[in-house]
Design a protein around this motif. Structure first.
Motif, PDB file in Angstrom:
ATOM      1  N   GLY A 349     -15.984 -10.052  35.887  1.00 15.15           N
ATOM      2  CA  GLY A 349     -17.370  -9.596  35.924  1.00 15.15           C
ATOM      3  C   GLY A 349     -18.332 -10.622  35.354  1.00 15.15           C
ATOM      4  N   SER A 350     -17.938 -11.271  34.256  1.00 17.69           N
ATOM      5  CA  SER A 350     -18.828 -12.276  33.657  1.00 17.69           C
ATOM      6  C   SER A 350     -18.932 -13.513  34.547  1.00 17.69           C
ATOM      7  CB  SER A 350     -18.341 -12.652  32.258  1.00 17.69           C
ATOM      8  OG  SER A 350     -17.081 -13.301  32.293  1.00 17.69           O
ATOM      9  N   GLN A 351     -17.841 -13.872  35.226  1.00 16.81           N
ATOM     10  CA  GLN A 351     -17.909 -14.992  36.166  1.00 16.81           C
ATOM     11  C   GLN A 351     -18.895 -14.702  37.288  1.00 16.81           C
ATOM     12  OE1 GLN A 351     -13.704 -15.219  37.126  1.00 16.81           O
ATOM     13  NE2 GLN A 351     -13.471 -17.141  35.991  1.00 16.81           N
ATOM     14  N   GLU A 352     -18.819 -13.502  37.845  1.00 15.76           N
ATOM     15  CA  GLU A 352     -19.728 -13.134  38.932  1.00 15.76           C
ATOM     16  C   GLU A 352     -21.175 -13.118  38.447  1.00 15.76           C
ATOM     17  OE1 GLU A 352     -18.142  -9.405  40.113  1.00 15.76           O
ATOM     18  OE2 GLU A 352     -16.460 -10.269  41.257  1.00 15.76           O
ATOM     19  N   LEU A 353     -21.382 -12.641  37.218  1.00 18.84           N
ATOM     20  CA  LEU A 353     -22.735 -12.593  36.663  1.00 18.84           C
ATOM     21  C   LEU A 353     -23.298 -14.000  36.474  1.00 18.84           C
ATOM     22  CD1 LEU A 353     -25.122 -11.095  35.390  1.00 18.84           C
ATOM     23  CD2 LEU A 353     -23.856 -11.091  33.218  1.00 18.84           C
ATOM     24  N   VAL A 354     -22.495 -14.913  35.917  1.00 21.04           N
ATOM     25  CA  VAL A 354     -22.970 -16.279  35.677  1.00 21.04           C
ATOM     26  C   VAL A 354     -23.269 -16.982  36.996  1.00 21.04           C
ATOM     27  CG1 VAL A 354     -22.282 -18.558  34.825  1.00 21.04           C
ATOM     28  CG2 VAL A 354     -21.880 -16.525  33.424  1.00 21.04           C
ATOM     29  N   VAL A 355     -22.416 -16.798  37.999  1.00 17.34           N
ATOM     30  CA  VAL A 355     -22.678 -17.413  39.305  1.00 17.34           C
ATOM     31  C   VAL A 355     -23.993 -16.889  39.887  1.00 17.34           C
ATOM     32  CG1 VAL A 355     -21.893 -17.555  41.702  1.00 17.34           C
ATOM     33  CG2 VAL A 355     -20.274 -17.926  39.837  1.00 17.34           C
ATOM     34  N   ALA A 356     -24.228 -15.579  39.763  1.00 19.71           N
ATOM     35  CA  ALA A 356     -25.472 -15.004  40.279  1.00 19.71           C
ATOM     36  C   ALA A 356     -26.688 -15.563  39.542  1.00 19.71           C
ATOM     37  CB  ALA A 356     -25.428 -13.481  40.153  1.00 19.71           C
TER      38      ALA A 356
END
Length: 456
Positions: A349-356
């Motif tokens: 979830g944090s990876q997806e958030l940072v990419v966004a």
């Protein structure tokens, strides 16, 4: 008598810096320009030298940076590191104990460091001739005429391997290593530790002597001198060091880095948290005109409590204690990285958030207020470095390594202050491509959970 000067209202930037506003309406964010006179010359032996005279303290800092990093390991991986670490294990004139005792008696400090592209040695000494002359003699002998005793090599080999094993167990360092191994596979950059057990075991004292004669040549050296010396004294000092070194070898340019590929990597490792790294290839040299804009972008994203990523991941969601971005320029490539630690259940979830967040930032760019704060942070870092001899010497060494122009130090603040949000956005859109994202996580595998809702 009453002061009738209108009260200045705190701006967003003022609040970030604690609300300090001048009662007279002065702009407390304004910094003085830097006017540091940097003398440059090349010795007859081919050593490039930078010198800054500072008379505030009776101290001299000398930095020697050889193009003798781990990328020069052509015979055995570990050869460059072992050569550097063996330099203070005795010379043709002094034993290791005598070297250490002489430096301690003089109050002089010698430090050394190995990196991918370079090996660095530094000397800090009092500037009085009686002390500096003796300290310089020990330092020059240490660098130029090492003995490479077999007994010392047998002692240092296991120490180097233990240090490398320890780095591999450190989650954050392991994540960095995995990113390098993937992005630079088949390239000298692809071995970030700079050694393997097989390579270290195979190194002999003859290998050390051969490597030293090449890589520690005067023509393969960049030297920086800062401190309580005249120009003539600095020139004499640089000539003494340069003439004592081996002569006539220069490292060749590194090959082009391989084409990047996207990847998501996981390293299984027990622990209460996971280290997460997002890396983007950044083939922009530090002397490129757009490089300062990328530094500003990094500061807006992940430097300080008010950076975008810190606000979103820590303040609004409580996911991590810290998230940091870094711009790493290399001679043949480079990286733009984001690092954080998080609960194992929130890795994805944090990876997806940072990419966004990165995608939005690349598309939209920084706000004027964000850019203003980032400028002041970079200016403050530079001014603090210029104010201290040792940090100024390190700064000049970096500038020299990255082939910055002669006026780089004195014009840097002016150049970053000319950059606009549009300039930063343009630089990011040109050089940062999320389709080549490499994501690395180091920690335990657990069932992934949705991220907590953000606090307002």
């Amino acid at each position: 008598m009453h002061d009738t000067t209108p009260t200045q209202q705190p701006t967003e930037t003022n609040r970030i810096y604690g609300g300090l506003v001048s009662a007279r309406g002065l702009d407390l964010d304004q910094f003085e320009s830097i006017q540091t006179q940097v003398h440059a010359w090349t010795t007859e032996a081919g050593t490039g030298v930078k010198f800054v005279e500072t008379r505030g303290l009776p101290i001299v800092d000398i930095v020697l940076r050889f193009k003798a990093g781990t990328v020069q390991d052509t015979a055995h991986t570990g050869l460059a590191a072992l050569t550097l670490y063996m330099l203070d294990e005795g010379s043709q004139q002094y034993t290791a104990t005598q070297q250490a005792e002489n430096l301690e008696r003089l109050g002089a400090i010698v430090e050394k460091q190995i990196r991918l592209e370079h090996a660095t040695l530094s000397l800090r000494s009092l500037s009085t001739q009686a002390v500096l002359g003796q300290a310089l003699a020990v330092f020059t002998d240490l660098v130029a005429r090492p003995a490479f005793p077999t007994s010392a090599l047998d002692k240092i080999k296991p120490q180097l391997l233990q240090s490398s094993a320890s780095r591999e167990r450190h989650p954050v360092l392991r994540a960095r290593s995995e990113a390098f191994r993937h992005l630079f596979s088949g390239h000298p950059y692809g071995s970030p530790l700079g050694n393997t057990e097989q390579g270290v075991t195979a190194v002999t004292t003859d290998d050390l002597r051969t490597f030293h004669q090449r890589a520690y040549s005067a023509s393969n050296l960049e030297m920086v001198v800062v401190g309580d010396l005249s120009l003539a004294e600095a020139q004499t000092l640089s000539r003494q060091i340069s003439e004592a070194l081996p002569q006539g070898w220069l490292a060749t340019d590194l090959p082009t880095v391989p084409a990047p590929t996207r990847a998501t990597l996981h390293v299984e490792q027990p622990g209460a948290s996971s280290a997460v790294l997002l890396a983007l290839p950044l083939n922009v040299p530090a002397n490129d005109p757009q490089f300062p804009a990328l530094l500003l972008a990094s500061d807006v994203l992940g430097k300080g409590l008010e950076s975008r990523l810190m606000v979103e991941l820590r303040q609004r969601r409580g996911l991590t204690y810290g998230v940091h971005t870094h711009v790493l320029p290399l001679r043949a490539g480079g990286l733009f990285t984001t690092e954080w630690e998080v609960a194992p259940a929130h890795v994805q979830g944090s990876q997806e958030l940072v990419v966004a967040l990165l995608r939005d930032f690349i598309e939209q760019g920084p706000t004027p207020a964000e850019l203003r704060v980032a400028r002041k942070q970079l200016e403050g870092q530079l001014l603090r470095s210029v104010a201290q001899n040792k940090r100024l010497a390190a700064l000049l060494t970096e500038f020299t390594h990255h082939r910055q122009p002669e006026d780089h130090l004195n014009t840097y603040i002016e150049r970053i202050n000319r950059l606009t949000p549009a300039d930063v956005r343009t630089a990011m859109q040109r050089h940062l491509d999320l389709s080549y994202t490499v994501q690395v996580s180091v920690g335990p595998s657990v069932e992934q959970q949705p991220l907590p809702a953000p606090h307002q």
